[in-house]
Write a protein that holds these residues in place. Structure first.
Motif, PDB file in Angstrom:
ATOM      1  N   GLU A 159      -6.731   4.425 -25.154  1.00 31.80           N
ATOM      2  CA  GLU A 159      -6.439   5.440 -24.144  1.00 31.80           C
ATOM      3  C   GLU A 159      -6.342   4.792 -22.761  1.00 31.80           C
ATOM      4  OE1 GLU A 159      -5.957   9.541 -22.918  1.00 31.80           O
ATOM      5  OE2 GLU A 159      -6.005   8.635 -24.908  1.00 31.80           O
ATOM      6  N   TYR A 160      -7.222   3.860 -22.492  1.00 31.75           N
ATOM      7  CA  TYR A 160      -7.203   3.149 -21.215  1.00 31.75           C
ATOM      8  C   TYR A 160      -5.981   2.230 -21.085  1.00 31.75           C
ATOM      9  CZ  TYR A 160      -8.287  -0.306 -17.683  1.00 31.75           C
ATOM     10  OH  TYR A 160      -8.192  -1.150 -16.614  1.00 31.75           O
ATOM     11  N   LEU A 161      -5.610   1.562 -22.185  1.00 33.64           N
ATOM     12  CA  LEU A 161      -4.539   0.560 -22.133  1.00 33.64           C
ATOM     13  C   LEU A 161      -3.140   1.171 -22.071  1.00 33.64           C
ATOM     14  CD1 LEU A 161      -5.891  -1.933 -24.831  1.00 33.64           C
ATOM     15  CD2 LEU A 161      -5.853  -2.307 -22.363  1.00 33.64           C
ATOM     16  N   GLU A 162      -2.986   2.382 -22.542  1.00 36.02           N
ATOM     17  CA  GLU A 162      -1.648   2.979 -22.684  1.00 36.02           C
ATOM     18  C   GLU A 162      -0.815   2.951 -21.400  1.00 36.02           C
ATOM     19  OE1 GLU A 162       0.464   6.996 -24.527  1.00 36.02           O
ATOM     20  OE2 GLU A 162      -1.695   6.975 -24.144  1.00 36.02           O
ATOM     21  N   PRO A 163      -1.376   3.277 -20.219  1.00 32.76           N
ATOM     22  CA  PRO A 163      -0.551   3.228 -18.995  1.00 32.76           C
ATOM     23  C   PRO A 163       0.003   1.851 -18.680  1.00 32.76           C
ATOM     24  CG  PRO A 163      -2.576   4.466 -18.614  1.00 32.76           C
ATOM     25  CD  PRO A 163      -2.730   3.800 -19.944  1.00 32.76           C
ATOM     26  N   TYR A 164      -0.590   0.814 -19.228  1.00 33.41           N
ATOM     27  CA  TYR A 164      -0.125  -0.551 -18.985  1.00 33.41           C
ATOM     28  C   TYR A 164       0.845  -1.036 -20.063  1.00 33.41           C
ATOM     29  CZ  TYR A 164      -4.145  -0.335 -15.897  1.00 33.41           C
ATOM     30  OH  TYR A 164      -5.049   0.048 -14.934  1.00 33.41           O
ATOM     31  N   GLY A 165       1.205  -0.143 -20.996  1.00 35.97           N
ATOM     32  CA  GLY A 165       2.150  -0.505 -22.047  1.00 35.97           C
ATOM     33  C   GLY A 165       1.563  -1.415 -23.104  1.00 35.97           C
ATOM     34  N   LEU A 166       0.221  -1.440 -23.208  1.00 34.28           N
ATOM     35  CA  LEU A 166      -0.464  -2.309 -24.160  1.00 34.28           C
ATOM     36  C   LEU A 166      -1.321  -1.485 -25.110  1.00 34.28           C
ATOM     37  CD1 LEU A 166      -1.695  -5.038 -21.633  1.00 34.28           C
ATOM     38  CD2 LEU A 166       0.246  -5.249 -23.195  1.00 34.28           C
ATOM     39  N   ASP A 202      -1.694 -12.065 -19.612  1.00 34.07           N
ATOM     40  CA  ASP A 202      -2.188 -12.813 -20.773  1.00 34.07           C
ATOM     41  C   ASP A 202      -2.293 -11.932 -22.013  1.00 34.07           C
ATOM     42  OD1 ASP A 202      -2.498 -15.128 -19.226  1.00 34.07           O
ATOM     43  OD2 ASP A 202      -4.486 -14.471 -18.559  1.00 34.07           O
ATOM     44  N   MET A 203      -2.135 -10.632 -21.832  1.00 32.97           N
ATOM     45  CA  MET A 203      -2.236  -9.669 -22.929  1.00 32.97           C
ATOM     46  C   MET A 203      -3.566  -9.811 -23.665  1.00 32.97           C
ATOM     47  SD  MET A 203       1.709  -9.653 -24.335  1.00 32.97           S
ATOM     48  CE  MET A 203       1.322  -8.561 -25.697  1.00 32.97           C
ATOM     49  N   ASP A 204      -4.665  -9.797 -22.880  1.00 32.93           N
ATOM     50  CA  ASP A 204      -5.992  -9.751 -23.488  1.00 32.93           C
ATOM     51  C   ASP A 204      -6.904  -8.899 -22.618  1.00 32.93           C
ATOM     52  OD1 ASP A 204      -7.573 -11.341 -21.594  1.00 32.93           O
ATOM     53  OD2 ASP A 204      -6.527 -13.101 -22.360  1.00 32.93           O
ATOM     54  N   VAL A 205      -8.035  -8.512 -23.192  1.00 30.57           N
ATOM     55  CA  VAL A 205      -8.988  -7.667 -22.486  1.00 30.57           C
ATOM     56  C   VAL A 205     -10.391  -8.085 -22.886  1.00 30.57           C
ATOM     57  CG1 VAL A 205      -9.027  -5.863 -24.279  1.00 30.57           C
ATOM     58  CG2 VAL A 205      -9.581  -5.254 -21.913  1.00 30.57           C
ATOM     59  N   VAL A 206     -11.317  -8.024 -21.921  1.00 28.24           N
ATOM     60  CA  VAL A 206     -12.717  -8.370 -22.159  1.00 28.24           C
ATOM     61  C   VAL A 206     -13.524  -7.076 -22.111  1.00 28.24           C
ATOM     62  CG1 VAL A 206     -14.691  -9.761 -21.425  1.00 28.24           C
ATOM     63  CG2 VAL A 206     -12.349 -10.605 -21.056  1.00 28.24           C
ATOM     64  N   VAL A 207     -14.244  -6.794 -23.190  1.00 24.12           N
ATOM     65  CA  VAL A 207     -14.958  -5.523 -23.284  1.00 24.12           C
ATOM     66  C   VAL A 207     -16.389  -5.738 -23.760  1.00 24.12           C
ATOM     67  CG1 VAL A 207     -12.824  -4.295 -23.841  1.00 24.12           C
ATOM     68  CG2 VAL A 207     -14.309  -5.065 -25.701  1.00 24.12           C
ATOM     69  N   GLU A 208     -17.219  -4.732 -23.518  1.00 20.58           N
ATOM     70  CA  GLU A 208     -18.545  -4.704 -24.115  1.00 20.58           C
ATOM     71  C   GLU A 208     -18.437  -4.076 -25.503  1.00 20.58           C
ATOM     72  OE1 GLU A 208     -21.832  -4.664 -20.620  1.00 20.58           O
ATOM     73  OE2 GLU A 208     -20.852  -2.729 -20.975  1.00 20.58           O
ATOM     74  N   PRO A 209     -19.423  -4.304 -26.374  1.00 15.60           N
ATOM     75  CA  PRO A 209     -19.276  -3.923 -27.780  1.00 15.60           C
ATOM     76  C   PRO A 209     -19.331  -2.428 -28.059  1.00 15.60           C
ATOM     77  CG  PRO A 209     -21.476  -4.782 -27.390  1.00 15.60           C
ATOM     78  CD  PRO A 209     -20.695  -5.027 -26.134  1.00 15.60           C
ATOM     79  N   GLY A 210     -19.885  -1.629 -27.132  1.00 21.59           N
ATOM     80  CA  GLY A 210     -20.062  -0.216 -27.412  1.00 21.59           C
ATOM     81  C   GLY A 210     -18.847   0.650 -27.205  1.00 21.59           C
ATOM     82  N   ILE A 211     -17.771   0.099 -26.664  1.00 23.90           N
ATOM     83  CA  ILE A 211     -16.574   0.904 -26.445  1.00 23.90           C
ATOM     84  C   ILE A 211     -15.837   1.113 -27.765  1.00 23.90           C
ATOM     85  CG2 ILE A 211     -15.069  -1.061 -25.887  1.00 23.90           C
ATOM     86  CD1 ILE A 211     -13.715   0.797 -23.804  1.00 23.90           C
ATOM     87  N   GLY A 212     -15.315   2.313 -27.972  1.00 22.88           N
ATOM     88  CA  GLY A 212     -14.553   2.608 -29.174  1.00 22.88           C
ATOM     89  C   GLY A 212     -13.106   2.161 -29.051  1.00 22.88           C
ATOM     90  N   TRP A 213     -12.482   1.874 -30.190  1.00 22.32           N
ATOM     91  CA  TRP A 213     -11.082   1.435 -30.157  1.00 22.32           C
ATOM     92  C   TRP A 213     -10.161   2.539 -29.656  1.00 22.32           C
ATOM     93  CZ3 TRP A 213      -7.195   3.705 -33.111  1.00 22.32           C
ATOM     94  CH2 TRP A 213      -7.601   4.559 -34.135  1.00 22.32           C
ATOM     95  N   LEU A 241      -9.215  -6.763 -17.577  1.00 21.31           N
ATOM     96  CA  LEU A 241      -7.928  -6.664 -18.270  1.00 21.31           C
ATOM     97  C   LEU A 241      -6.975  -7.684 -17.666  1.00 21.31           C
ATOM     98  CD1 LEU A 241      -5.818  -5.327 -20.121  1.00 21.31           C
ATOM     99  CD2 LEU A 241      -5.422  -3.643 -18.301  1.00 21.31           C
ATOM    100  N   HIS A 242      -6.409  -8.551 -18.505  1.00 30.76           N
ATOM    101  CA  HIS A 242      -5.457  -9.571 -18.058  1.00 30.76           C
ATOM    102  C   HIS A 242      -4.097  -9.196 -18.631  1.00 30.76           C
ATOM    103  CE1 HIS A 242      -9.486 -11.589 -18.489  1.00 30.76           C
ATOM    104  NE2 HIS A 242      -9.234 -11.783 -17.207  1.00 30.76           N
TER     105      HIS A 242
END
Length: 570
Positions: A228-235, A212-223, A208-209
């Protein structure tokens, strides 16, 4: 109408059983680690796709024992597919096809390939019939095929995906990438058997950058997991298709959702990809820069390719800041044309709405039945406005005036978080609520999209046809970008029902195409829409697609029978 009265009616029933079923957790051992730029920061594994448990029984269709009858035939080449298919009686939804079951050829898996897959995947593969059946019959779709996968594998890394694909290419065995199982156009059917690659165990957030407001993920993660993961970072990641959809599948179908009117589709929100090609090569399509003019745009080539060019193993996504303030509004109209006209007028006014959703009176009735509510059963528009508190309120007031000029009534809005959630839940429950009207039926869902100026005419003409039909049909539209869906409920065991559903779907598609629209705004082609592509795109465009396919996948192992009509030859 007082907002308190409106909300009281929304709260008048116990929690919807349709909605509560969707709340089943998709998370396994989730933590909230600190962001890092190089090492993995999130990882969870599951051997089965959790979204399968969330789907209503109304969508289940049994395959007869005879559906597994196998034929020993070789795969047709790129230039003689039409002739061979015709001679063999093999069809995968070509031009003018009205087939309900997708046909295909099949050959036994070589024992050598099975041994190679066991060496690569160890215990993360199965040849169990029940598991293969689940992966061979899309749970959100009425489409089915004569064959199911011969084996299902669950790769744990990009390297394993590469080895699996390379082995399949060597043995000329078809592969079908598999994500969240939420697609509705037969994307994950295995008409030729082969190997199903279930990507659900590759579901980590790799980096998670924040700046830069971007994230690198594997394809199996759900949106939903990702947000849910990004919310604490305000994104947050702004695309919101159906619950259970995974990032890889969302890329493959070029999906969007209700927020596309503000943030664009998947095409606009992916920065780069890593893809395993048919020969096992791993390709990175772009850098992490926000813009680039370097070379062909391979990222956009793969997005929307539906697994026909490669298997996505990594995605770099563009993120957005969670809005400072938002307002959700609803209003009613005497006709669906009035509602569509307001959606168009709102967009023409220059207001930057984040959502404009339309529900017809039948859809509202479905919501009332499913949830025991008492909402006015007339065409309804829903809006979401975001920005600063002052800006969001100003937008709300402007739209309220537009609504009043187009016969709108009962304009209510909410700013309280719980009140907004209560109002927006109506839209989120819409599809599942339909099955309360016909619990044992299946749904054929249209997905046409037209230039915004044609939306009111398209919906009006379609609505006349739908209302005259004996089938129950509801309208749900992303009215801000000209995309609307019709949920056509039918009994798949009654041939007249199926033909009527197909007739209605075809009417809407051809009407949209006559208005310079498309047969699919966000659901993708799969096998269900492939028969309309020649009319929409022309034969030369399809030949160009097939040349690209032939160059990258000369053995035609990548998700065969999808996207490109079988009669196209070059």
């Amino acid at each position: 109408m007082a907002l308190s009265y409106w909300l009281s009616r929304l709260r008048s029933s116990s929690k919807s059983f349709f909605y509560s079923n969707l709340q089943t957790s998709h998370f396994h051992n989730l933590k909230t680690p600190k962001p890092h730029t190089t090492t993995p920061i999130f990882h969870s594994h599951t051997s089965k796709n959790p979204s399968l448990a969330l789907l209503p029984a109304a969508l289940a269709v049994s395959l007869s024992a005879g559906s597994l009858a196998l034929q020993s035939q070789s795969n047709p080449s790129f230039c003689d597919a039409s002739n061979l298919d015709s001679a063999r009686g093999v069809s995968i939804g070509g031009k003018g096809s009205t087939e309900f079951v997708v046909k295909g050829s099949h050959k036994e898996l070589p024992q050598e390939l099975i041994d190679e897959l066991k060496a690569i995947c160890r215990d993360n593969m199965t040849m169990d019939y029940d598991e293969r059946y689940v992966h061979g019959k899309p749970q959100n779709s009425f489409h089915k095929a004569v064959n199911i996968p011969d084996v299902v594998v669950f790769p744990r890394s990009e390297d394993e995906v590469s080895k699996i694909v390379k082995s399949c290419d060597t043995h000329k065995v078809p592969i079908v990438p598999y994500g969240g199982a939420t697609s509705i156009e037969g994307h994950t059917l295995s008409p030729n058997g082969g190997v199903c690659i279930d990507m659900s165990t590759m579901n980590s957030i790799k980096a998670l950058h924040i700046e830069d407001m971007d994230v690198v993920v594997e394809p199996g993660i759900g949106w939903m997991e990702l947000n849910e993961y990004l919310e604490p970072y305000g994104l947050f990641f702004p695309l919101d298709p159906g619950p259970g959809a995974t990032i890889g599948g969302m890329c493959a179908t070029r999906c969007s959702g209700s927020l596309a009117v503000r943030y664009g589709t998947m095409r606009d929100n992916v920065i780069s990809l890593k893809v395993v090609l048919a020969n096992g090569d791993i390709v990175k399509t772009a850098s992490r820069a926000r813009k680039s003019a370097a070379g062909y745009d391979l990222t956009r080539l793969v997005i929307g390719s539906e697994g026909t060019l490669g298997v996505i193993t990594e995605v770099t996504l563009r993120l957005q800041k969670i809005p400072q303030h938002s307002v959700v509004a609803m209003c009613n109209f005497p006709s669906i044309k009035d509602a569509a006209d307001v959606a168009i007028a709102t967009m023409m006014s220059g207001i930057q709405v984040s959502r404009v959703e339309l529900l017809d009176e039948v859809q509202v009735k479905a919501i009332n039945i499913a949830n025991g509510k008492d909402l006015p059963e007339i065409p309804t528009l829903m809006f979401e406005f975001i920005g600063t508190e002052a800006y969001a309120r100003e937008q709300t007031q402007i739209v309220q005036k537009i609504v009043a000029e187009h016969n709108g009534s009962d304009f209510v809005f909410a700013e309280d978080p719980e009140a907004k959630k209560e109002l927006w839940k109506i839209r989120k429950e819409a599809l599942w609520a339909c099955f309360a009207m016909e619990p044992n039926f299946e749904a054929m869902i249209s997905d046409v999209c037209v230039p915004l100026s044609h939306l009111a005419e398209l919906i009006s003409r379609s609505k006349q046809e739908l209302d005259a039909s004996p089938l129950v049909c509801t309208v749900i539209a992303h009215a801000g970008d000209g995309n609307f869906h019709t949920v056509i409920l039918f009994d798949p065991n009654i041939e007249e029902h199926r033909r009527e559903a197909e007739r209605l779907n075809k009417f809407m598609v051809l009407t949209a195409l006559s208005m310079e629209g498309t047969c699919t705004g966000e659901h993708g082609v799969g096998t269900g829409k492939v028969k309309y592509l020649e009319k929409e795109l022309g034969v030369e465009a399809l030949r160009t697609m097939k040349r690209i396919k032939a160059a990258l996948d000369p053995n035609s192992i990548m998700n065969p029978g999808k996207l490109i009509p079988p009669h196209i030859c070059f």
